[in-house]
Design a protein around this motif. Structure first.
Motif, PDB file in Angstrom:
ATOM      1  N   TYR A   1      17.824  11.271  45.977  1.00 43.31           N
ATOM      2  CA  TYR A   1      16.645  11.141  45.658  1.00 43.31           C
ATOM      3  C   TYR A   1      16.775  10.877  44.076  1.00 43.31           C
ATOM      4  O   TYR A   1      15.923  10.063  43.394  1.00 43.31           O
ATOM      5  N   THR A   2      17.562  11.714  43.301  1.00 40.93           N
ATOM      6  CA  THR A   2      17.756  11.566  41.967  1.00 40.93           C
ATOM      7  C   THR A   2      18.325  10.227  41.581  1.00 40.93           C
ATOM      8  O   THR A   2      17.855   9.435  40.679  1.00 40.93           O
ATOM      9  N   TRP A   3      19.227   9.539  42.344  1.00 43.18           N
ATOM     10  CA  TRP A   3      20.000   8.257  41.927  1.00 43.18           C
ATOM     11  C   TRP A   3      19.067   7.051  42.154  1.00 43.18           C
ATOM     12  O   TRP A   3      19.024   6.021  41.526  1.00 43.18           O
TER      13      TRP A   3
ATOM     14  N   GLY B   1      13.025  13.381  32.719  1.00 45.06           N
ATOM     15  CA  GLY B   1      13.744  14.324  33.635  1.00 45.06           C
ATOM     16  C   GLY B   1      12.848  15.489  34.121  1.00 45.06           C
ATOM     17  O   GLY B   1      13.359  16.499  35.023  1.00 45.06           O
ATOM     18  N   SER B   2      11.538  15.528  33.830  1.00 47.85           N
ATOM     19  CA  SER B   2      10.944  16.750  34.492  1.00 47.85           C
ATOM     20  C   SER B   2       9.515  16.034  35.116  1.00 47.85           C
ATOM     21  O   SER B   2       9.384  16.469  36.446  1.00 47.85           O
ATOM     22  N   THR B   3       9.021  14.991  34.728  1.00 42.67           N
ATOM     23  CA  THR B   3       7.749  14.757  35.245  1.00 42.67           C
ATOM     24  C   THR B   3       8.135  13.768  36.664  1.00 42.67           C
ATOM     25  O   THR B   3       7.226  13.745  37.313  1.00 42.67           O
ATOM     26  N   ILE B   4       9.433  13.231  36.820  1.00 40.71           N
ATOM     27  CA  ILE B   4       9.585  12.664  37.914  1.00 40.71           C
ATOM     28  C   ILE B   4       9.700  13.549  39.131  1.00 40.71           C
ATOM     29  O   ILE B   4       9.545  12.946  40.318  1.00 40.71           O
TER      30      ILE B   4
ATOM     31  N   GLY C   1      17.974   8.765  27.542  1.00 39.91           N
ATOM     32  CA  GLY C   1      17.465  10.250  27.715  1.00 39.91           C
ATOM     33  C   GLY C   1      16.950  10.515  28.944  1.00 39.91           C
ATOM     34  O   GLY C   1      17.329  11.449  29.702  1.00 39.91           O
ATOM     35  N   GLY C   2      16.113   9.424  29.498  1.00 40.02           N
ATOM     36  CA  GLY C   2      15.457   9.571  30.696  1.00 40.02           C
ATOM     37  C   GLY C   2      16.713   9.694  31.804  1.00 40.02           C
ATOM     38  O   GLY C   2      16.649  10.400  32.868  1.00 40.02           O
ATOM     39  N   ALA C   3      17.639   8.792  31.895  1.00 38.67           N
ATOM     40  CA  ALA C   3      18.595   8.726  32.807  1.00 38.67           C
ATOM     41  C   ALA C   3      19.282   9.796  32.863  1.00 38.67           C
ATOM     42  O   ALA C   3      19.591  10.342  33.881  1.00 38.67           O
ATOM     43  N   VAL C   4      19.837  10.532  31.531  1.00 39.32           N
ATOM     44  CA  VAL C   4      20.575  11.595  31.702  1.00 39.32           C
ATOM     45  C   VAL C   4      19.594  12.775  32.200  1.00 39.32           C
ATOM     46  O   VAL C   4      20.094  13.745  32.876  1.00 39.32           O
ATOM     47  N   GLY C   5      18.370  12.910  31.601  1.00 39.65           N
ATOM     48  CA  GLY C   5      17.457  13.912  32.224  1.00 39.65           C
ATOM     49  C   GLY C   5      17.489  14.001  33.439  1.00 39.65           C
ATOM     50  O   GLY C   5      17.302  14.975  34.217  1.00 39.65           O
ATOM     51  N   VAL C   6      16.977  13.002  34.082  1.00 38.67           N
ATOM     52  CA  VAL C   6      16.898  12.833  35.575  1.00 38.67           C
ATOM     53  C   VAL C   6      17.980  13.166  36.334  1.00 38.67           C
ATOM     54  O   VAL C   6      18.082  14.035  37.433  1.00 38.67           O
ATOM     55  N   SER C   7      19.264  12.691  35.933  1.00 39.30           N
ATOM     56  CA  SER C   7      20.469  13.046  36.434  1.00 39.30           C
ATOM     57  C   SER C   7      20.882  14.607  36.354  1.00 39.30           C
ATOM     58  O   SER C   7      20.940  15.309  37.452  1.00 39.30           O
TER      59      SER C   7
END
Length: 563
Positions: free
Chosen positions: A59-61, A295-298, A418-424
């Protein structure tokens, strides 16, 4: 004022509002496609991952893959925009997006889907980077606030419409989730046609030299870091030889990237831009905003579907307060900035609201009252609307016209990084938290832990017995609340960076002008030597020769107003 170049003379004539809107129509449609591609899938992801037998890491990836390819490709698109036709580039980006969407819709496993999302991300990275570059090339920073408001409106429309459309597609049995990837293709084709007819920009022909080594190194460094964050604590311990190997490798690749960029003739990330304090601070703030925002809203769609038991369509409807806040903040602030030329107050206010909104959303649980949650989301949306576009605007106001593409893409690069790091990272946190809260919930209710019920997969709540469903809903509600709580400090760091940005009055000329006067920023990063007074006996031919030489040194055509 906005302007256009008169053929053969290099002079500039003002563009009317109608001309600008015609030129922007295809661009805004392309941006709508880019936004739709990311939002239409958000509420469908729990269903998609469940159907493809994926887990929380998959899901995250699916999200991270797109953000990572956006991150890696954004500086490339920005650099190419400084070297060749922006119109051709945005059309290429749309074609890449269409190809990625077609493959994504045909996916029969999560690996294929993740690969297709990488291709989509390359196209979306081009669309998002080039939209800012093209607007900067046509419109002065002072006027750009007005048109950034239109961009914000398109962003809000795509963000509102995407989850709703995605939810309806998933809930419609004769369509299915694969149409979430096909739905943007007709819009992309229309955007291609409209761009061909309406977008007319002068092309400054220069020898194109792309920094492939820099692009490869930064992609490898970020990928290694994200792989470590995704698998640490699951496939190996946080403190292990794998951790030291992957983090050490990422740092080594990052240092090598800086070394390569310092020697490259056309670096993908021009390091000299960071001599400017505004560029450095805005880049740092964009990085932190990206971590907090993506990293949070997703994970909001997971909250509404897995913690509150809502359908994908209703999950889209229930996120509207955040989108409404973003829409109002971006459009109203854009109009005020155009009238006043002042922008820092909006940045700082946005940082405060973003931090407060995420902090309040950190208290979420599965039974939090919806209207309380709506107020929290509206606050966070206001913060996002006031920060995202204005961080880019503050940087564009500080750089030389020929570096608008690189500078704009640097800000977008670090935001998507930042988004990629945050989501991961926050996705890994969520997976661990859901597992812990599920185990605690089952233990408290004396229920034997079922196979696969600890958060490893994406559950189908409708197929779970009531006691187990209650535990899962509580675990996801508490876990996603923790994700927002961990995102709030990054928003606070972004606010601290914004506080130290020095406000420079917005320029009143567009990207192809360089007006004189004491209010202009020092674009070179160094003090320019005063120009010698012209000799009274200088002949027109000599002056033309000097002008042509200056133009050649700057990589501009003779007669260009920047020469």
């Amino acid at each position: 004022m906005a302007s256009t170049t008169t053929a053969g003379t290099g002079a500039s004539a003002p563009m009317s509002h109608r001309q600008i809107m015609e030129a922007l129509s295809g661009l805004l449609l392309g941006m709508f496609v880019a936004i739709l591609s990311s939002t239409v899938v958000s509420n469908a992801l729990p269903t998609i991952i469940h159907d493809l037998d994926g887990d929380q890491t998959a899901y995250t990836w699916v999200v991270t893959a797109t953000l990572l390819s956006m991150t890696a490709s954004t500086p490339l698109w920005g650099k190419l925009a400084d070297l060749t036709s922006k119109k051709m580039l945005v059309q290429i980006a749309l074609i890449v997006y269409v190809l990625g969407s077609a493959v994504a819709g045909l996916s029969d496993n999560t690996s294929m889907l993740i690969g297709a999302r990488v291709v989509q991300g390359v196209g979306v990275g081009g669309l998002t980077a080039l939209a800012q570059v093209i607007m900067a090339a046509m419109i002065s920073p002072r006027e750009r606030g007005r048109y950034s408001g239109y961009l914000g409106a398109v962003f809000a429309l795509g963000t509102i419409g995407g989850p709703l459309v995605g939810g309806v597609i998933v809930d419609t049995s004769w369509l299915g989730w694969r149409w979430c990837f096909y739905v943007g293709v007709p819009f992309a084709v229309i955007a291609l046609i409209v761009l061909q007819k309406t977008l007319k920009l002068p092309v400054v022909k220069r020898k194109v030299k792309v920094d492939w080594a820099g692009a490869t190194l930064i992609t490898a460094a970020v990928s290694l870091l994200l792989l470590w964050v995704s698998f640490a604590g699951d496939r190996y311990d946080w403190i292990s030889w794998q951790t030291w190997t992957m983090t050490g490798g990422a740092v080594a690749l990052g240092l090598l990237f800086v070394l390569v960029e310092s020697m490259a003739s056309e670096p993908i990330v021009p390091l000299h831009l960071f001599r400017n304090r505004t560029v450095s601070l805005a880049t740092f703030a964009s990085l932190m905003v990206g971590v907090a925002m993506f990293g949070s809203t997703i994970f909001l769609s997971q909250y509404f579907q897995l913690s509150r038991g809502e359908s994908p369509t209703m999950a889209g409807v229930m996120t509207m307060p955040m989108i409404l806040g973003l829409f109002l903040a971006s459009t109203v602030s854009g109009q005020i900035i155009t009238r006043t030329g002042r922008w820092k107050v909006f940045l700082v206010t946005g940082g405060v609201l973003l931090t407060a909104g995420f902090g309040m959303m950190g208290t979420l649980r599965h039974d939090t009252g919806y209207w309380v949650l709506a107020a929290y989301m509206f606050t966070a949306g206001l913060g996002l609307g006031l920060t995202m576009q204005n961080l880019v605007l503050s940087v564009q106001n500080q750089v030389a016209p020929h570096e608008l593409g690189a500078a704009s893409s640097v800000v977008a690069f670090f935001r998507s990084l930042g988004g990629a790091v945050g989501v991961s990272a926050l996705g890994a946190v969520l997976a661990n938290k859901v597992t812990d809260y599920t185990e605690d919930g089952f233990a408290a209710k004396h229920i034997e832990l079922p196979s696969g019920g600890s958060g490893d997969g994406i559950p189908d709540l409708n197929k779970l017995p009531a006691p187990i469903r209650g535990v899962i809903e509580d675990a996801y509600g508490h876990g996603i609340g923790d994700v927002f709580l961990y995102a709030a400090p990054f928003a606070l760091l972004a606010l601290l960076g914004m506080l130290f940005i020095k406000e420079v009055p917005l320029r009143t000329h567009h990207g192809h002008h360089r007006a004189g006067g004491t209010g202009e920023p020092d674009w070179s990063g160094e003090k320019a030597a005063p120009a010698p007074a012209p000799a009274p006996e200088a002949a027109p031919e000599a002056a033309a020769t000097r002008g042509g030489k200056r133009a050649a040194e700057a990589g501009l055509p003779a007669g260009h107003p920047d020469a």
